[in-house]
Write a protein that holds these residues in place. Structure first.
Motif, PDB file in Angstrom:
ATOM      1  N   UNK A  91    -102.925  13.175  60.133  1.00  0.00           N
ATOM      2  CA  UNK A  91    -102.338  14.060  60.891  1.00  0.00           C
ATOM      3  C   UNK A  91    -100.921  13.962  61.183  1.00  0.00           C
ATOM      4  N   UNK A  92    -100.433  12.814  61.549  1.00  0.00           N
ATOM      5  CA  UNK A  92     -98.939  12.427  61.768  1.00  0.00           C
ATOM      6  C   UNK A  92     -98.311  12.253  60.333  1.00  0.00           C
ATOM      7  N   UNK A  93     -98.648  11.680  59.385  1.00  0.00           N
ATOM      8  CA  UNK A  93     -98.267  11.953  58.070  1.00  0.00           C
ATOM      9  C   UNK A  93     -97.738  13.301  57.754  1.00  0.00           C
ATOM     10  N   UNK A  94     -99.053  14.225  57.874  1.00  0.00           N
ATOM     11  CA  UNK A  94     -98.787  15.570  57.441  1.00  0.00           C
ATOM     12  C   UNK A  94     -97.904  16.442  58.155  1.00  0.00           C
ATOM     13  N   UNK A  95     -97.929  16.101  59.477  1.00  0.00           N
ATOM     14  CA  UNK A  95     -97.101  16.806  60.300  1.00  0.00           C
ATOM     15  C   UNK A  95     -95.607  16.506  60.063  1.00  0.00           C
ATOM     16  N   UNK A  96     -95.250  15.264  59.914  1.00  0.00           N
ATOM     17  CA  UNK A  96     -93.908  14.898  59.532  1.00  0.00           C
ATOM     18  C   UNK A  96     -93.574  15.265  58.263  1.00  0.00           C
ATOM     19  N   UNK A  97     -94.165  15.342  57.439  1.00  0.00           N
ATOM     20  CA  UNK A  97     -93.927  15.705  55.915  1.00  0.00           C
ATOM     21  C   UNK A  97     -93.822  17.137  55.954  1.00  0.00           C
ATOM     22  N   UNK A  98     -94.643  17.808  56.479  1.00  0.00           N
ATOM     23  CA  UNK A  98     -94.313  19.340  56.649  1.00  0.00           C
ATOM     24  C   UNK A  98     -93.270  19.950  57.182  1.00  0.00           C
ATOM     25  N   UNK A  99     -93.071  19.094  58.397  1.00  0.00           N
ATOM     26  CA  UNK A  99     -91.591  19.511  59.044  1.00  0.00           C
ATOM     27  C   UNK A  99     -90.601  19.242  58.348  1.00  0.00           C
ATOM     28  N   UNK A 100     -90.432  18.274  57.438  1.00  0.00           N
ATOM     29  CA  UNK A 100     -89.094  17.933  56.738  1.00  0.00           C
ATOM     30  C   UNK A 100     -89.082  18.754  55.693  1.00  0.00           C
ATOM     31  N   UNK A 101     -90.186  19.121  54.940  1.00  0.00           N
ATOM     32  CA  UNK A 101     -90.091  20.051  53.853  1.00  0.00           C
ATOM     33  C   UNK A 101     -89.790  21.318  54.170  1.00  0.00           C
ATOM     34  N   UNK A 102     -90.116  21.750  55.392  1.00  0.00           N
ATOM     35  CA  UNK A 102     -90.085  23.155  55.925  1.00  0.00           C
ATOM     36  C   UNK A 102     -88.488  23.370  56.362  1.00  0.00           C
ATOM     37  N   UNK A 103     -87.840  22.214  56.445  1.00  0.00           N
ATOM     38  CA  UNK A 103     -86.426  22.467  56.585  1.00  0.00           C
ATOM     39  C   UNK A 103     -85.639  22.060  55.022  1.00  0.00           C
ATOM     40  N   UNK A 104     -86.090  21.637  54.254  1.00  0.00           N
ATOM     41  CA  UNK A 104     -85.567  21.310  52.910  1.00  0.00           C
ATOM     42  C   UNK A 104     -85.926  22.607  51.888  1.00  0.00           C
ATOM     43  N   UNK A 115     -81.406  29.822  50.167  1.00  0.00           N
ATOM     44  CA  UNK A 115     -81.034  29.302  51.503  1.00  0.00           C
ATOM     45  C   UNK A 115     -82.289  28.455  51.999  1.00  0.00           C
ATOM     46  N   UNK A 116     -81.949  27.844  52.950  1.00  0.00           N
ATOM     47  CA  UNK A 116     -83.077  27.049  53.624  1.00  0.00           C
ATOM     48  C   UNK A 116     -83.450  27.786  55.144  1.00  0.00           C
ATOM     49  N   UNK A 117     -84.500  27.456  55.716  1.00  0.00           N
ATOM     50  CA  UNK A 117     -84.868  28.154  56.959  1.00  0.00           C
ATOM     51  C   UNK A 117     -83.652  27.818  58.104  1.00  0.00           C
ATOM     52  N   UNK A 118     -82.828  26.843  57.951  1.00  0.00           N
ATOM     53  CA  UNK A 118     -81.952  26.471  59.043  1.00  0.00           C
ATOM     54  C   UNK A 118     -80.749  27.509  58.907  1.00  0.00           C
ATOM     55  N   UNK A 119     -80.692  28.190  57.685  1.00  0.00           N
ATOM     56  CA  UNK A 119     -79.764  29.081  57.535  1.00  0.00           C
ATOM     57  C   UNK A 119     -79.929  30.523  58.088  1.00  0.00           C
ATOM     58  N   UNK A 120     -80.983  30.756  58.391  1.00  0.00           N
ATOM     59  CA  UNK A 120     -81.318  32.095  58.805  1.00  0.00           C
ATOM     60  C   UNK A 120     -81.150  32.187  60.404  1.00  0.00           C
ATOM     61  N   UNK A 121     -81.213  33.623  60.638  1.00  0.00           N
ATOM     62  CA  UNK A 121     -80.945  33.955  61.861  1.00  0.00           C
ATOM     63  C   UNK A 121     -82.313  33.739  62.783  1.00  0.00           C
ATOM     64  N   UNK A 122     -82.385  33.694  64.186  1.00  0.00           N
ATOM     65  CA  UNK A 122     -83.809  33.417  64.754  1.00  0.00           C
ATOM     66  C   UNK A 122     -84.852  34.503  64.433  1.00  0.00           C
ATOM     67  N   UNK A 123     -84.497  35.676  64.216  1.00  0.00           N
ATOM     68  CA  UNK A 123     -85.508  36.587  63.844  1.00  0.00           C
ATOM     69  C   UNK A 123     -86.039  36.562  62.287  1.00  0.00           C
ATOM     70  N   UNK A 124     -85.165  36.044  61.457  1.00  0.00           N
ATOM     71  CA  UNK A 124     -85.429  35.763  60.319  1.00  0.00           C
ATOM     72  C   UNK A 124     -86.447  34.719  60.143  1.00  0.00           C
ATOM     73  N   UNK A 146     -90.182  20.836  44.874  1.00  0.00           N
ATOM     74  CA  UNK A 146     -89.744  21.309  43.746  1.00  0.00           C
ATOM     75  C   UNK A 146     -89.472  22.943  43.383  1.00  0.00           C
ATOM     76  N   UNK A 147     -90.096  23.624  44.019  1.00  0.00           N
ATOM     77  CA  UNK A 147     -90.041  24.950  43.942  1.00  0.00           C
ATOM     78  C   UNK A 147     -89.007  25.645  44.927  1.00  0.00           C
ATOM     79  N   UNK A 148     -88.838  26.873  44.258  1.00  0.00           N
ATOM     80  CA  UNK A 148     -87.692  27.933  44.922  1.00  0.00           C
ATOM     81  C   UNK A 148     -88.508  29.130  45.437  1.00  0.00           C
ATOM     82  N   UNK A 149     -88.767  29.529  46.565  1.00  0.00           N
ATOM     83  CA  UNK A 149     -89.736  30.450  46.994  1.00  0.00           C
ATOM     84  C   UNK A 149     -88.858  31.969  46.973  1.00  0.00           C
ATOM     85  N   UNK A 150     -89.223  32.779  46.165  1.00  0.00           N
ATOM     86  CA  UNK A 150     -88.617  33.995  46.012  1.00  0.00           C
ATOM     87  C   UNK A 150     -89.235  34.912  46.976  1.00  0.00           C
ATOM     88  N   UNK A 151     -88.443  35.271  48.056  1.00  0.00           N
ATOM     89  CA  UNK A 151     -89.025  36.205  49.144  1.00  0.00           C
ATOM     90  C   UNK A 151     -87.870  37.529  49.054  1.00  0.00           C
TER      91      UNK A 151
END
Length: 152
Positions: A91-104, A115-124, A146-151
């Motif tokens: 759980x600790x490994x997964x949570x820290x890995x997911x949090x790091x990846x979420x922002x990268x 863009x990364x999630x940190x570049x978005x407005x709060x509603x985005x 390794x992916x670029x998510x097309x949204x």
């Protein structure tokens, strides 16, 4: 059939002439009936897209068939993390890995640059975060980066 004969000859060539320990038939897509023939050759394995471990087709195909989009981890969570050398505290490994990846994790939102999630407005962020979390959970942290998510 001619196709099966050709594959058997290629396997023979790879084994006897090239001295290769395996023969790669290419991508296997369970939802594509024209590709299912690849699972008929034994022994045969598929690569788990989340944990990058080879799994016997006889174990992998039923998991793919049960998945609504025919893409899923082919290795059980505990087995996959153990083989990657993680400790028992998943759980600790997964949570820290997911949090790091979420922002990268890179996204193509149609803005002309990734863009990364940190570049978005709060509603985005509110809209995109659950999508990214679902993707990271399904693909795993390493593959997600390794992916670029097309949204767009």
């Amino acid at each position: 059939a001619l196709g099966k004969y050709a594959i058997l000859k290629e396997i023979e060539y790879a084994r006897d002439t090239l001295k290769l320990p395996y023969y790669y038939l290419g991508y296997y897509i369970e939802s594509c009936q024209k590709m299912r023939y690849k699972a008929e050759y034994k022994p045969s394995q598929l690569l788990c897209p989340k944990y990058f471990q080879w799994v016997n087709v006889s174990e992998a195909v039923p998991k793919l068939q049960q998945s609504p989009c025919h893409v899923c981890p082919l290795v059980d969570v505990e087995e996959g993390t153990r083989k990657q050398g993680e400790s028992g505290d998943r759980d600790n490994t997964t949570n820290s890995s997911y949090a790091t990846v979420l922002h990268q994790l890179q996204m193509d939102i149609g803005a002309g640059i990734n863009v990364t999630i940190d570049m978005l407005q709060p509603n985005g962020i509110e809209v995109v975060k659950p999508i990214l979390e679902e993707f990271i959970a399904a693909a795993g942290p390493e593959l997600s980066l390794r992916c670029i998510l097309k949204l767009a």
